[in-house]
Design a protein around this motif. Structure first.
Motif, PDB file in Angstrom:
ATOM      1  N   THR A 131      27.414  24.937  40.967  1.00 45.43           N
ATOM      2  CA  THR A 131      26.791  23.603  40.501  1.00 45.43           C
ATOM      3  C   THR A 131      25.530  23.058  41.088  1.00 45.43           C
ATOM      4  N   PHE A 132      25.644  23.074  42.494  1.00 47.17           N
ATOM      5  CA  PHE A 132      24.363  22.631  43.168  1.00 47.17           C
ATOM      6  C   PHE A 132      23.684  23.667  44.083  1.00 47.17           C
ATOM      7  N   VAL A 133      22.492  23.759  43.370  1.00 39.74           N
ATOM      8  CA  VAL A 133      21.517  25.014  43.448  1.00 39.74           C
ATOM      9  C   VAL A 133      20.026  24.621  44.310  1.00 39.74           C
TER      10      VAL A 133
ATOM     11  N   PHE B 119      22.733  23.606  35.578  1.00 43.00           N
ATOM     12  CA  PHE B 119      22.658  23.441  37.164  1.00 43.00           C
ATOM     13  C   PHE B 119      22.186  22.131  37.913  1.00 43.00           C
ATOM     14  N   ILE B 120      22.700  21.629  38.872  1.00 37.58           N
ATOM     15  CA  ILE B 120      21.832  20.664  39.446  1.00 37.58           C
ATOM     16  C   ILE B 120      21.231  21.201  40.494  1.00 37.58           C
ATOM     17  N   VAL B 121      19.812  21.179  40.321  1.00 34.46           N
ATOM     18  CA  VAL B 121      18.879  21.931  41.415  1.00 34.46           C
ATOM     19  C   VAL B 121      17.772  21.137  42.115  1.00 34.46           C
ATOM     20  N   ARG B 122      17.737  21.578  43.168  1.00 35.27           N
ATOM     21  CA  ARG B 122      16.704  21.009  44.002  1.00 35.27           C
ATOM     22  C   ARG B 122      15.851  22.006  44.634  1.00 35.27           C
TER      23      ARG B 122
ATOM     24  N   ALA C 117      11.719  18.166  44.384  1.00 36.80           N
ATOM     25  CA  ALA C 117      11.696  19.195  45.583  1.00 36.80           C
ATOM     26  C   ALA C 117      11.177  18.526  46.988  1.00 36.80           C
ATOM     27  N   ILE C 118      11.157  19.229  47.858  1.00 39.23           N
ATOM     28  CA  ILE C 118      10.616  18.806  49.075  1.00 39.23           C
ATOM     29  C   ILE C 118       9.772  19.838  49.740  1.00 39.23           C
TER      30      ILE C 118
END
Length: 256
Positions: free
Chosen positions: A50-52, A71-74, A95-96
């Motif tokens: 789920t978390f990408v 998808f839950i993406v950062r 994004a960081i």
């Protein structure tokens, strides 16, 4: 897509000048097919993340494509100019700015980390690459997958990056010349760009990029030392084994 420590970056400023034009440069790249391949790997590994984290995300095209699929993406990338473009994607990618070898992220946050398009070849110091693998292990949840690709020695040593489109009518024209150093296993790419568009143009600028070729067995050994247990590697966009004739290798590692 930049991602490495300053002390290992002779090409300081990689992707800074080209950031505003990067999506134009890459407009024919089939990001959707890349994500299709990632999803085929997930099915093969029976993984349902789920978390990408899109590591070395660049302008966020891959992460945005994955977000569009639910998808839950950062994202995380070393180049601040590239990261600024992540929120312009559809959908936007949060994004960081962060070094892949020292991630400013909490431990056990993600089910999946992806790092595509030879981003990790830009890490020239093997110790920094090993640190990147340890960081990936740290921020993955137990059972999480780390999927990344690397250009092989064959790709870098045979002039993959020597190319140009100077005789086209493209708004962004470029000429790249690759120089392979067998002793260091590093490929230097001298890049010249001409932007002929109305916005911010015309403009000419240069960048110098460096990529290191890593031995296949060394990559697997580093992943094992980082703590990953189950490992597989494929010749790109297939499930065939990596051979000396492979241009790009995909690695898949699970945190148990």
């Amino acid at each position: 897509m930049a991602s490495q420590t300053d002390h290992a970056r002779p090409g300081r400023g990689e992707f800074d000048d080209v950031a505003d034009y990067y999506d134009l440069l890459m407009r024919t790249v089939p990001y959707n097919r890349w994500v299709d391949y990632i999803e085929s790997i997930l099915r093969r590994w029976e993984a349902h993340p789920t978390f990408v984290l899109d590591l070395a995300c660049g302008t966020g095209k891959v992460g945005s494509e994955m977000a569009d699929r639910g998808f839950i993406v950062r994202g995380a990338d070393l180049s601040e100019p590239m990261v600024r473009h992540c929120m312009t994607q559809q959908p936007p990618l949060p994004a960081i700015v962060s070094d892949a070898s020292n991630l400013a992220l909490r431990s056990e946050t993600f089910d999946l980390i992806v790092s595509l398009y030879d981003s990790l070849n830009y890490i020239l110091d093997p110790h920094a690459l090993a640190s990147c693998f340890r960081e990936a292990w740290r921020v993955l949840k137990p059972g999480g997958l780390f999927i990344f690709d690397l250009n092989t020695e064959r790709a870098l040593a045979t002039g993959l990056f020597t190319q140009d489109n100077m005789y086209t009518s493209e708004q962004l024209q470029y000429s790249w010349e690759a120089h392979w150093d067998r002793s260091t296993r590093i490929c230097r790419v001298d890049m010249l760009y001409f932007y002929n568009g109305v916005e911010n143009g015309p403009r000419q600028f240069r960048e110098t990029h460096y990529q290191r070729a890593y031995e296949h067995e060394a990559v697997l050994a580093m992943l094992k030392i980082a703590g990953f247990v189950r490992l597989e590697a494929y010749s790109a966009y297939s499930f065939r084994v990596v051979t000396p004739r492979s241009d790009r290798a995909y690695y898949v590692a699970r945190k148990e």
